[in-house]
Motif scaffolding. Structure first.
Motif, short mmCIF file in Angstrom:
data_model
loop_
_atom_site.label_atom_id
_atom_site.label_comp_id
_atom_site.label_asym_id
_atom_site.label_seq_id
_atom_site.Cartn_x
_atom_site.Cartn_y
_atom_site.Cartn_z
N MET A 1 64.01 -15.12 86.77
CA MET A 1 65.15 -15.96 86.44
C MET A 1 64.84 -16.75 85.17
O MET A 1 63.79 -17.37 85.06
N GLN A 2 65.75 -16.73 84.26
CA GLN A 2 65.61 -17.43 82.99
C GLN A 2 66.08 -18.88 83.16
O GLN A 2 67.15 -19.14 83.71
N LEU A 3 65.28 -19.83 82.69
CA LEU A 3 65.66 -21.24 82.75
C LEU A 3 66.52 -21.58 81.54
O LEU A 3 66.24 -21.16 80.42
N SER A 4 67.56 -22.38 81.77
CA SER A 4 68.39 -22.84 80.67
C SER A 4 67.65 -23.92 79.89
O SER A 4 66.63 -24.46 80.35
N LEU A 5 68.17 -24.24 78.74
CA LEU A 5 67.59 -25.30 77.92
C LEU A 5 67.55 -26.61 78.72
O LEU A 5 66.53 -27.31 78.72
N GLN A 6 68.63 -26.93 79.41
CA GLN A 6 68.69 -28.16 80.20
C GLN A 6 67.65 -28.14 81.32
O GLN A 6 67.00 -29.15 81.59
N ASN A 7 67.48 -26.98 81.97
CA ASN A 7 66.47 -26.87 83.03
C ASN A 7 65.07 -27.10 82.47
O ASN A 7 64.24 -27.78 83.10
N LYS A 8 64.80 -26.55 81.30
CA LYS A 8 63.48 -26.71 80.68
C LYS A 8 63.23 -28.16 80.31
O LYS A 8 62.13 -28.68 80.52
N LEU A 9 64.26 -28.83 79.78
CA LEU A 9 64.10 -30.24 79.41
C LEU A 9 63.86 -31.10 80.65
O LEU A 9 63.03 -32.01 80.63
N GLN A 10 64.58 -30.81 81.73
CA GLN A 10 64.39 -31.57 82.96
C GLN A 10 63.01 -31.31 83.54
O GLN A 10 62.33 -32.24 84.01
N LEU A 11 62.57 -30.07 83.50
CA LEU A 11 61.22 -29.73 83.97
C LEU A 11 60.18 -30.48 83.15
O LEU A 11 59.21 -31.02 83.71
N SER B 1 45.50 -31.08 86.39
CA SER B 1 44.48 -30.11 86.02
C SER B 1 44.68 -29.55 84.61
O SER B 1 45.76 -29.69 84.02
N PRO B 2 43.66 -28.89 84.08
CA PRO B 2 43.81 -28.21 82.79
C PRO B 2 44.93 -27.16 82.83
O PRO B 2 45.63 -26.97 81.83
N ASN B 3 45.13 -26.51 83.98
CA ASN B 3 46.22 -25.54 84.10
C ASN B 3 47.58 -26.20 83.94
O ASN B 3 48.50 -25.60 83.37
N GLU B 4 47.72 -27.42 84.43
CA GLU B 4 48.98 -28.14 84.26
C GLU B 4 49.20 -28.54 82.81
O GLU B 4 50.33 -28.56 82.33
N HIS B 5 48.13 -28.82 82.10
CA HIS B 5 48.25 -29.08 80.66
C HIS B 5 48.66 -27.79 79.93
O HIS B 5 49.47 -27.83 79.01
N ALA B 6 48.11 -26.67 80.36
CA ALA B 6 48.47 -25.39 79.75
C ALA B 6 49.95 -25.07 80.01
O ALA B 6 50.64 -24.56 79.12
N GLN B 7 50.43 -25.39 81.20
CA GLN B 7 51.85 -25.20 81.51
C GLN B 7 52.71 -26.06 80.58
O GLN B 7 53.72 -25.61 80.05
N LEU B 8 52.30 -27.29 80.37
CA LEU B 8 53.01 -28.20 79.47
C LEU B 8 53.01 -27.65 78.05
O LEU B 8 54.04 -27.68 77.36
N GLU B 9 51.89 -27.11 77.63
CA GLU B 9 51.77 -26.52 76.30
C GLU B 9 52.74 -25.33 76.16
O GLU B 9 53.47 -25.22 75.16
N ARG B 10 52.78 -24.45 77.14
CA ARG B 10 53.68 -23.28 77.09
C ARG B 10 55.14 -23.71 77.09
O ARG B 10 55.97 -23.16 76.35
N LEU B 11 55.47 -24.67 77.93
CA LEU B 11 56.85 -25.14 78.04
C LEU B 11 57.32 -25.75 76.72
O LEU B 11 58.42 -25.45 76.24
#
Length: 93
Positions: free
Chosen positions: A1-11, A26-36
């Protein structure tokens, strides 16, 4: 499922809020933040320079966090910025 721009901003706001309130992410959560944030920076709809500057800072924070030897200190060093980042992102929801 593709997230909308609004969904990504809320996330992004939710993740930043978690970092602000919990200094044991964790470092993995920082990596998620970097990807987002990289994904958001690629969005042409986000043309406002303020949001782009904040996203760039958040991206760097996430990138630095993946390699930080002391995550508690890394997160603590950014406590003053989290609320500004969240407010700026929320203005673009």
């Amino acid at each position: 499922m593709q997230l909308s721009l609004q969904n990504k901003l809320q996330l992004l706001c939710d993740i930043l809020d978690e970092h602000q309130s919990d200094s044991s992410v964790s470092p993995n959560e920082h990596a998620q933040l970097e990807r987002l944030t990289a994904s958001l920076l690629a969005q042409q709809e986000l043309s406002d320079q303020d949001i782009r500057d904040v996203l760039t800072r958040i991206y760097q924070y996430g990138k630095d966090g993946t390699a930080a030897s002391d995550l508690t200190k890394h997160i603590g060093d950014h406590q003053d910025q989290f609320q500004h980042w969240i407010n700026t992102v929320q203005q673009n929801l």
